[in-house]
Design a protein around this motif. Structure first.
Motif, PDB file in Angstrom:
ATOM      1  N   THR A 162       0.821  -1.199   0.000  1.00  0.00           N
ATOM      2  CA  THR A 162       0.000   0.000   0.000  1.00  0.00           C
ATOM      3  C   THR A 162       0.862   1.259   0.000  1.00  0.00           C
ATOM      4  O   THR A 162       0.590   2.231  -0.721  1.00  0.00           O
TER       5      THR A 162
ATOM      6  N   ARG B  46      -6.385   0.034  -5.791  1.00  0.00           N
ATOM      7  CA  ARG B  46      -7.029   1.106  -5.006  1.00  0.00           C
ATOM      8  C   ARG B  46      -6.421   2.470  -5.321  1.00  0.00           C
ATOM      9  O   ARG B  46      -7.052   3.502  -5.095  1.00  0.00           O
ATOM     10  N   TYR B  47      -5.202   2.454  -5.830  1.00  0.00           N
ATOM     11  CA  TYR B  47      -4.531   3.701  -6.218  1.00  0.00           C
ATOM     12  C   TYR B  47      -4.445   3.826  -7.744  1.00  0.00           C
ATOM     13  O   TYR B  47      -3.597   4.538  -8.273  1.00  0.00           O
ATOM     14  N   ASN B  48      -5.347   3.132  -8.418  1.00  0.00           N
ATOM     15  CA  ASN B  48      -5.482   3.205  -9.881  1.00  0.00           C
ATOM     16  C   ASN B  48      -4.214   2.760 -10.608  1.00  0.00           C
ATOM     17  O   ASN B  48      -3.847   3.310 -11.647  1.00  0.00           O
TER      18      ASN B  48
ATOM     19  N   LYS C  47      -4.853  -5.904  -5.580  1.00  0.00           N
ATOM     20  CA  LYS C  47      -5.940  -5.040  -5.105  1.00  0.00           C
ATOM     21  C   LYS C  47      -5.395  -3.815  -4.384  1.00  0.00           C
ATOM     22  O   LYS C  47      -5.978  -2.725  -4.472  1.00  0.00           O
ATOM     23  N   GLU C  48      -4.306  -3.998  -3.672  1.00  0.00           N
ATOM     24  CA  GLU C  48      -3.716  -2.860  -2.959  1.00  0.00           C
ATOM     25  C   GLU C  48      -3.270  -1.777  -3.932  1.00  0.00           C
ATOM     26  O   GLU C  48      -3.377  -0.574  -3.632  1.00  0.00           O
TER      27      GLU C  48
END
Length: 259
Positions: A49, A77-79, A73-74
């Motif tokens: 992350t 979340r930040y595109n 997925k981590e």
């Protein structure tokens, strides 16, 4: 600019800044994720992350990840998502078809190749043109208003491109290239699923030159796709091996390169 995510199997702390590296003159922002044999998954997730947050600040939206990376997925979340290899595979249609024919003991002089698509996009036109230059019999199962595209190829290249309006005509094809989902294969056919959500061919890929400069620990498809997208390599510099072969071997005569 692309990102590059790499595992680091040590416990030393890495600098907070994300370093820049070049692969075949294409620049990447490199984020190293430190993990050890006993590193808790929650800590690895936290490091992913933090790396994703840093890459987002640098404007990264596409990255090359390690194979089977479990923390996509981590980054999403930040595109930040993996580089899509599909456009590169579509550019390699001719080499993939040739490899499939050779695997079946056939050649482009006698075998029939079919291309199926919902629309005649630029990618489809380029692929069909390349196939017509290299193969004697090509079927086009795609909308071609008044047969204009077929006539154009016959006029410019003398290509015997035939529009297949009846799906049953596809029975004649040894290899079917699908640019959009289509019906299942007929017996003895090889189907190349070159559409979003399809299963990409398993042919190993290898650079004709510069292979030794590729960093280890990266998903090979994503890395080559980034280099191809960034203009560091051309489709003709990427060798296509028969499935089950190895892209790591220094000597591999079965690899197919464009002239």
């Amino acid at each position: 600019m692309f990102g590059m995510i790499l595992w680091q199997e040590h416990k030393q702390r890495r600098p907070a800044a994300v370093p820049e590296r070049a692969v075949l003159r294409l620049r990447f922002w490199e984020a190293d994720i430190s993990r050890g044999a006993r590193t808790p998954p929650v800590l690895v997730r936290h490091r992913c992350t933090a790396a994703a947050r840093q890459l987002q600040r640098l404007g990264v939206t596409r990255a090359v990840f390690p194979p089977a990376f479990p923390f996509l997925k981590e980054f999403a979340r930040y595109n930040i998502r993996p580089v899509d290899p599909l456009p590169m595979y579509r550019a390699l249609t001719g080499e993939l078809v040739q490899s499939a024919l050779e695997e079946q003991g056939q050649s482009g002089r006698s075998a029939v190749v079919a291309v199926c698509a919902g629309h005649l996009t630029a990618e489809v036109r380029q692929a069909v043109t390349a196939l017509c230059i290299r193969n004697r019999y090509v079927l086009l199962c795609a909308p071609d208003r008044n047969g204009a595209f077929c006539r154009q190829l016959r006029r410019e290249y003398g290509a015997p491109l035939v529009q297949a309006e009846d799906p049953e005509q596809l029975r004649r094809a040894s290899v079917v290239v699908q640019f959009s989902p289509g019906p299942g294969a007929f017996p003895g056919q090889r189907v190349l699923e070159l559409y979003p959500g399809g299963t990409l061919p398993e042919n190993p890929l290898r650079l004709e030159s510069g292979e030794e400069q590729l960093p280890p620990g990266c998903d090979r498809r994503q890395l080559l796709a980034a280099l191809w997208t960034g203009g560091a390599v051309r489709a003709g510099q990427i060798g296509v091996f028969a499935p089950g072969g190895t892209a790591e071997a220094p000597e591999a005569p079965e690899a197919t390169f464009l002239p």
